[in-house]
Enzyme design. Structure first.
Site, mmCIF file in Angstrom:
data_model
loop_
_atom_site.group_PDB
_atom_site.id
_atom_site.type_symbol
_atom_site.label_atom_id
_atom_site.label_comp_id
_atom_site.label_asym_id
_atom_site.label_seq_id
_atom_site.Cartn_x
_atom_site.Cartn_y
_atom_site.Cartn_z
ATOM 1 C CE1 TYR A 142 -3.496 -2.640 0.584
ATOM 2 C CE2 TYR A 142 -4.607 -0.509 1.229
ATOM 3 C CZ TYR A 142 -4.402 -1.991 0.740
ATOM 4 O OH TYR A 142 -5.882 -2.516 0.679
ATOM 5 C CE LYS A 192 2.111 -17.794 -3.303
ATOM 6 N NZ LYS A 192 1.328 -18.907 -3.327
ATOM 7 C CG ASP A 224 -1.584 -20.335 -1.823
ATOM 8 O OD1 ASP A 224 -1.209 -20.234 -0.680
ATOM 9 O OD2 ASP A 224 -1.146 -20.964 -2.711
ATOM 10 C CG ASP A 248 -8.018 -5.051 1.548
ATOM 11 O OD1 ASP A 248 -8.902 -4.673 2.279
ATOM 12 O OD2 ASP A 248 -8.180 -4.735 0.329
ATOM 13 C CG ASP A 252 -13.302 -7.050 1.712
ATOM 14 O OD1 ASP A 252 -13.423 -6.769 2.866
ATOM 15 O OD2 ASP A 252 -13.925 -6.778 0.789
HETATM 16 C C1 IPM Z 1 -10.418 -1.615 4.194
HETATM 17 C C2 IPM Z 1 -10.499 -0.939 2.872
HETATM 18 C C3 IPM Z 1 -9.341 0.117 2.424
HETATM 19 C C4 IPM Z 1 -8.088 -0.744 2.338
HETATM 20 C C5 IPM Z 1 -9.829 0.817 1.316
HETATM 21 C C6 IPM Z 1 -11.098 1.639 1.229
HETATM 22 C C7 IPM Z 1 -8.642 1.785 1.063
HETATM 23 O O1 IPM Z 1 -10.883 -1.931 1.693
HETATM 24 O O2 IPM Z 1 -10.377 -0.908 5.075
HETATM 25 O O3 IPM Z 1 -10.324 -2.716 3.989
HETATM 26 O O4 IPM Z 1 -8.002 -1.420 1.316
HETATM 27 O O5 IPM Z 1 -7.543 -0.893 3.487
HETATM 28 MG MG MG Z 2 -10.612 -3.928 2.476
#
Ligand code: IPM
Ligand code: MG
Length: 364
Positions: A142, A192, A224, A248, A252
């Site tokens: 990032y 990884k 993975d 990240d 999710d």
């Molecule tokens: C998160 C989000 C952020 C990230 C985005 C909105 C920049 O996806 O907090 O997980 O990638 O960190």
């Molecule tokens: Mg995210």
């Protein structure tokens, strides 16, 4: 009576509505437990671009720096989504993480018994899943340099760099070990290392830090394989620590287990948590700004309400108050009250503010 100063950044979309329920919850906590919370409001994201011309102003950052903790709603506005837009609401999020040194992102994933039929999984496969993700938040791909895009005679090129120092790795891995120590003492470190140099360093430093925590079992898992294990056998996990982008993506994925993003709180901390410490942190729901449902009183405020519990726990060292909020949420769910994202056949559907009121009614 103890005093705490909280910076409140409602942000965009449903941010203001859910933050309002969290703020009202804090007010009830302050009355019941006799604390004094001073709230200082600021702008971030699309609303800040609108008013201040930048997704995070120096002024807002200062308000945060002068506080004991930050409560944030959500950031994101479709009006700024075009790929060639040079100011984006999300920049505010990256800037605040970096600007406040919030390197440790803690995302608990808990499947409530009341919601185990609300997911895409067989209830028995996810029942009583309860683990914590520790995501590195201010390093890796990032932020690594070089990060740029350029023209060559053979066309356009772009580069991002996954960079980690041993200090950055050691401090985030320590967060994982500290949390594991307070739980089932099982830490999974995700990398990884079969491909990436930065992951090989990650693994080595993790093994070195592990010597300070002989009571915690450490396992290394490739990213993975971890992605697979998360949906195959989520109950396997207790604490998971990983670098920024892997975290990240995996968080999710993990959020699907809980039935709704509207249930998941997160904390971003500026120091390694330990027993009795008060540490600076930013607290926000995992969900985004959900612009399509904003302003309609239908968003689920539970994630944001639960972030206040994390704030009380990590930044103010108020464990009893934190547990009171978590118990209140559980009780409201047990009584069948549901926002539309977590509704099932037998539930009673309620809106954002009603859900907030119900949780608060359990606190007094
Ligand atoms: C998160 C989000 C952020 C990230 C985005 C909105 C920049 O996806 O907090 O997980 O990638 O960190
Ligand atoms: Mg995210």
């Amino acid at each position: 009576m103890a005093n705490y100063t909280i910076a409140v950044l409602p942000g965009d979309g449903i941010g203001p509505e859910v933050v309002n329920e969290a703020v009202e919850t804090l007010k009830v906590i302050s009355q019941v437990f006799n604390h004094n919370f001073t709230l200082n409001y600021g702008l971030i994201g699309g609303s800040a671009i609108e008013a201040e011309g930048t997704a995070l102003s120096g002024f807002t950052l200062e308000v945060c720096r002068k506080s004991d903790a930050v409560l944030l709603g959500a950031v994101g506005d479709p009006r700024y989504d075009k790929p060639d837009n040079d100011i984006r609401p999300e920049d505010g999020l990256l800037a605040i993480r970096k600007g406040l040194g919030l390197f440790a992102n803690i995302r608990p994933v808990k499947v409530y018994q009341e919601l185990e039929n609300n997911t895409r999984f067989k209830p028995e496969a996810i029942r009583s899943t309860d683990f914590v993700f520790v995501r590195e938040l201010t390093g890796g791909v990032y932020f690594g340099k070089p990060k740029r895009r350029w023209e060559t005679t053979r066309g356009r090129r772009a580069v991002d760099s996954m960079v980690y120092s041993e200090q950055e790795i050691a401090r985030i891995v320590r967060v994982g070990f500290e949390l594991a120590r307070q739980r089932k003492k099982q830490l999974v470190s995700v990398d990884k290392a079969n491909v990436l140099m930065s992951s090989r360093l990650w693994r080595q430093v993790t093994d070195e830090v592990a010597r300070e925590y002989p009571d915690v079992t450490l396992e290394h898992l490739l990213v993975d394989a971890c992605a697979m294990k998360l949906v195959q056998d989520p109950r396997y996990f207790d604490v998971v620590v990983t670098e920024n982008m892997f975290g990240d993506i995996l968080t999710d994925e993990a959020s699907v287990l809980a039935g709704s993003l509207g249930m998941l709180p997160s904390a971003s901390l500026a120091a390694v948590p330990g027993a009795g410490l008060k540490i600076f942190g930013l607290y926000e729901p995992v969900h985004g700004s959900a612009p399509t449902i904003a302003g309609q009183d239908i968003a689920n405020p539970i994630a944001t309400i639960l972030t206040t519990a994390m704030m009380l726990r990590y930044s103010f060292n108020l464990e009893q108050e934190a547990s009171a909020i978590e118990t209140a949420v559980q009780e409201v769910l047990a009584q069948g009250y549901r926002t539309s994202d977590i509704i099932n056949e037998s539930g009673t559907i309620v809106g954002t503010s009603k859900m907030g009121q119900l949780v608060r009614s359990k606190l007094v």
